[in-house]
Structures are given as C-alpha cells and as structure tokens.
Design a protein around this motif. Structure first.
Motif, PDB file in Angstrom:
ATOM      1  N   SER A 157      21.316  68.221  41.758  1.00 57.21           N
ATOM      2  CA  SER A 157      20.004  67.586  41.591  1.00 57.21           C
ATOM      3  C   SER A 157      18.971  68.574  41.063  1.00 57.21           C
ATOM      4  O   SER A 157      17.772  68.324  41.158  1.00 57.21           O
ATOM      5  CB  SER A 157      19.530  66.995  42.925  1.00 57.21           C
ATOM      6  N   GLY A 158      19.437  69.698  40.516  1.00 52.16           N
ATOM      7  CA  GLY A 158      18.500  70.651  39.938  1.00 52.16           C
ATOM      8  C   GLY A 158      18.911  72.100  40.027  1.00 52.16           C
ATOM      9  O   GLY A 158      18.298  72.955  39.390  1.00 52.16           O
ATOM     10  N   MET A 159      19.962  72.417  40.781  1.00 58.98           N
ATOM     11  CA  MET A 159      20.392  73.802  40.921  1.00 58.98           C
ATOM     12  C   MET A 159      21.057  74.323  39.651  1.00 58.98           C
ATOM     13  O   MET A 159      20.874  75.472  39.263  1.00 58.98           O
ATOM     14  CB  MET A 159      21.361  73.922  42.108  1.00 58.98           C
ATOM     15  N   GLY A 160      21.868  73.472  39.025  1.00 56.12           N
ATOM     16  CA  GLY A 160      22.541  73.874  37.798  1.00 56.12           C
ATOM     17  C   GLY A 160      23.697  74.825  38.018  1.00 56.12           C
ATOM     18  O   GLY A 160      24.113  75.526  37.090  1.00 56.12           O
ATOM     19  N   ARG A 161      24.262  74.850  39.228  1.00 55.16           N
ATOM     20  CA  ARG A 161      25.330  75.797  39.517  1.00 55.16           C
ATOM     21  C   ARG A 161      26.627  75.104  39.931  1.00 55.16           C
ATOM     22  O   ARG A 161      27.706  75.503  39.541  1.00 55.16           O
ATOM     23  CB  ARG A 161      24.884  76.760  40.626  1.00 55.16           C
ATOM     24  N   ILE A 162      26.511  74.078  40.740  1.00 51.91           N
ATOM     25  CA  ILE A 162      27.696  73.381  41.232  1.00 51.91           C
ATOM     26  C   ILE A 162      27.310  71.935  41.526  1.00 51.91           C
ATOM     27  O   ILE A 162      26.177  71.656  41.903  1.00 51.91           O
ATOM     28  CB  ILE A 162      28.257  74.064  42.502  1.00 51.91           C
ATOM     29  N   GLY A 163      28.259  71.028  41.308  1.00 52.80           N
ATOM     30  CA  GLY A 163      28.002  69.630  41.627  1.00 52.80           C
ATOM     31  C   GLY A 163      28.048  68.731  40.411  1.00 52.80           C
ATOM     32  O   GLY A 163      27.798  69.164  39.288  1.00 52.80           O
ATOM     33  N   VAL A 164      28.358  67.461  40.656  1.00 55.56           N
ATOM     34  CA  VAL A 164      28.306  66.467  39.596  1.00 55.56           C
ATOM     35  C   VAL A 164      26.843  66.105  39.356  1.00 55.56           C
ATOM     36  O   VAL A 164      26.050  66.019  40.301  1.00 55.56           O
ATOM     37  CB  VAL A 164      29.131  65.223  39.976  1.00 55.56           C
ATOM     38  N   TRP A 165      26.463  65.953  38.108  1.00 51.87           N
ATOM     39  CA  TRP A 165      25.064  65.669  37.790  1.00 51.87           C
ATOM     40  C   TRP A 165      24.638  64.353  38.434  1.00 51.87           C
ATOM     41  O   TRP A 165      25.404  63.406  38.503  1.00 51.87           O
ATOM     42  CB  TRP A 165      24.853  65.649  36.287  1.00 51.87           C
ATOM     43  N   GLU A 166      23.417  64.290  38.899  1.00 45.55           N
ATOM     44  CA  GLU A 166      22.959  63.155  39.694  1.00 45.55           C
ATOM     45  C   GLU A 166      23.090  61.815  38.966  1.00 45.55           C
ATOM     46  O   GLU A 166      23.352  60.786  39.592  1.00 45.55           O
ATOM     47  CB  GLU A 166      21.528  63.372  40.172  1.00 45.55           C
ATOM     48  N   SER A 167      22.934  61.807  37.656  1.00 53.36           N
ATOM     49  CA  SER A 167      23.068  60.549  36.916  1.00 53.36           C
ATOM     50  C   SER A 167      24.494  60.033  36.899  1.00 53.36           C
ATOM     51  O   SER A 167      24.731  58.856  36.599  1.00 53.36           O
ATOM     52  CB  SER A 167      22.570  60.741  35.478  1.00 53.36           C
ATOM     53  N   GLU A 168      25.462  60.884  37.218  1.00 51.43           N
ATOM     54  CA  GLU A 168      26.870  60.491  37.228  1.00 51.43           C
ATOM     55  C   GLU A 168      27.410  60.362  38.648  1.00 51.43           C
ATOM     56  O   GLU A 168      28.606  60.104  38.837  1.00 51.43           O
ATOM     57  CB  GLU A 168      27.697  61.532  36.457  1.00 51.43           C
ATOM     58  N   ALA A 169      26.549  60.518  39.636  1.00 56.60           N
ATOM     59  CA  ALA A 169      27.007  60.608  41.023  1.00 56.60           C
ATOM     60  C   ALA A 169      27.596  59.298  41.537  1.00 56.60           C
ATOM     61  O   ALA A 169      28.604  59.302  42.256  1.00 56.60           O
ATOM     62  CB  ALA A 169      25.856  61.054  41.919  1.00 56.60           C
ATOM     63  N   VAL A 170      26.990  58.175  41.197  1.00 55.48           N
ATOM     64  CA  VAL A 170      27.486  56.894  41.702  1.00 55.48           C
ATOM     65  C   VAL A 170      28.879  56.612  41.147  1.00 55.48           C
ATOM     66  O   VAL A 170      29.793  56.227  41.898  1.00 55.48           O
ATOM     67  CB  VAL A 170      26.513  55.756  41.336  1.00 55.48           C
ATOM     68  N   GLU A 171      29.065  56.824  39.870  1.00 55.11           N
ATOM     69  CA  GLU A 171      30.380  56.612  39.259  1.00 55.11           C
ATOM     70  C   GLU A 171      31.416  57.561  39.870  1.00 55.11           C
ATOM     71  O   GLU A 171      32.558  57.168  40.148  1.00 55.11           O
ATOM     72  CB  GLU A 171      30.288  56.829  37.750  1.00 55.11           C
ATOM     73  N   PHE A 172      31.022  58.803  40.082  1.00 53.15           N
ATOM     74  CA  PHE A 172      31.931  59.787  40.671  1.00 53.15           C
ATOM     75  C   PHE A 172      32.315  59.394  42.097  1.00 53.15           C
ATOM     76  O   PHE A 172      33.487  59.442  42.473  1.00 53.15           O
ATOM     77  CB  PHE A 172      31.254  61.168  40.663  1.00 53.15           C
ATOM     78  N   ALA A 173      31.334  58.991  42.882  1.00 50.38           N
ATOM     79  CA  ALA A 173      31.606  58.582  44.257  1.00 50.38           C
ATOM     80  C   ALA A 173      32.539  57.373  44.291  1.00 50.38           C
ATOM     81  O   ALA A 173      33.446  57.291  45.130  1.00 50.38           O
ATOM     82  CB  ALA A 173      30.301  58.267  44.979  1.00 50.38           C
TER      83      ALA A 173
END
Length: 241
Positions: A132-148
């Motif tokens: 959600s803004g760190m830019g280091r680890i994680g799926v980008w927030e706009s893709e989070a629902v699809e990923f989940a």
C-alpha cells in the motif's frame, strides 16, 4: 591468537526487564484487543534472540522473523508460539516453512501455488502481503482482491490474515493517514467478499506510536521494544535495553 572472555574490553549488557517494560508501554498505548508481535529478526536486532524471546514469550503469542533459519531458532526457544516469516522464502525453503508450522506472508501466486501443493491434509495458514505504499514487498493494492480470490480458491491453503507496511510513519503523518485509510477500505472490501479472515496488521513501531486508533488487530513492534522510539514523543516512556 586465541582470547579468553577476560581479555575482552567491551561487551553488551542486555536488560530484559527494560525489554518487558517497553512491551508493556506499547500494550498500554494501544486499544483493547490489539495484539503485539515481537519482531526478533537479525538476532533480535543484535540483542541476542535467546534472551529476548525468553523474556517476552510469556507476554506475546506472535514472534516475527525474516527467514526460516530465524523461525526455527525462535521455535526452539519458545515451543508452541506462533512465528510469522515476514520476508519471502526461497523456493527451496518452502517445504521447511510448511514442516515447521510457520506462518508465511505471501505476495505472489507462485508462492501460493507452491504452499498449496506442499501443505498436508490439514492445510496451512498464510497471510497476504499488500503493498500500500512501501514498494518493497506485497501485491499491489489494486490487484489485492483478485489475488486474494485466487489464493482462496487453492486447496489446503487457508488465508488467515492480511498485512501491509508503513514506510514513513515516523516522518510524514499526512501520507500515513491516507495510506491507512486506503488499507482500511481495502481490508473491508476483502472481508465483505469473504476473502480474508483473521488478524489484520499494518503498523510497525512508528505506526503503533503515532496512530494507535488504526492499529487493527496486531502490530509488529521491533525497534521500540529495544528502547529506541522512531517518534520522539514516545521516547520518555521507553528504557534502553
């Protein structure tokens, strides 16, 4: 040349009581029902993981580490405690994550697929990492629902939590407030669709100090436990460990 202990002219003395008092200072700062994860990566920030985990194992249910080796060490010291691996595991380490019963934080479908295939009959729990803004680890927030949704569809994979990270909670309150609001809205959407359950965690030491009302279910405390506040207004409540 070999040296005995008596030859050493410098050493570190670890004050475990100060460590416990710092944990209590944070706990009293947060609302009821918020758990505190003790982050003990990198040999408990150089303080000695054996001493730190032993000192805190009666207070916390969660320990946070960076990798499988650290997770094994924590579990050896504190059997039965929940250990979250905050960094991504290498492909060859994933079987050890499953075997150890550790909770990985995942951010790619490749990771999810691998854990789904490795998990036994009882399945395994994972937490989703959202960028959600760190830019280091994680799926980008706009893709989070699809990923989940993709993760929830996999057999033997239980999505039991979701987390993110605050990059500037110690220096930019306005940015952090907006980031927390976006993350809160995203988590609500994920919950409304039945895609995640269990604890939500986003705040580090700086976030927990500066934004206690947004602490969600779990905060990941590292630096402040050892007596160094990332926000100056809280330093007087901490003791150097």
């Amino acid at each position: 040349m070999l040296f005995s202990e008596t030859d050493c002219r410098s050493w570190a003395e670890i004050d475990c009581q100060a460590l416990r008092e710092n944990w209590e200072a944070l706990r009293s700062h947060l609302g009821q029902g918020v758990e505190v994860m003790a982050v003990v990566k990198a040999n408990a920030y150089g303080h000695g993981v054996e001493s730190v985990v032993s000192a805190l194992c009666q207070k916390t249910e969660w320990f946070g580490v960076a990798n499988v080796r650290e997770a094994r060490e924590v579990l050896r010291i504190a059997p039965g405690k929940r250990v979250m691996i905050l960094g991504p595991a290498l492909p060859q380490e994933r079987a050890a994550v499953v075997a150890g019963g550790f909770c990985p934080v995942i951010s790619t479908l490749d990771e999810a697929l691998a854990y789904s295939q490795l998990a036994g009959v009882g399945g395994m729990e994972v937490h989703l990492a959202i960028d959600s803004g760190m830019g280091r680890i994680g799926v980008w927030e706009s893709e989070a629902v699809e990923f989940a949704r993709a993760c929830r569809a996999l057999p033997r994979l239980r999505v039991t939590g979701v987390g993110s990270h605050l990059p500037v909670a110690d220096e930019d309150d306005e940015y952090t407030r907006h980031q927390l609001a976006r993350f809160r809205a995203l988590v609500q959407e994920l919950r409304d669709q039945g895609l995640v359950s269990g604890p939500v965690h986003v705040e580090n030491s700086a976030g927990a100090i500066g934004f206690p009302a947004d602490a969600a279910d779990l905060v990941r405390a590292g630096l402040m436990l050892y007596g160094c506040s990332p926000r100056p207004e809280f330093q007087a409540r901490l003791r150097g460990v």
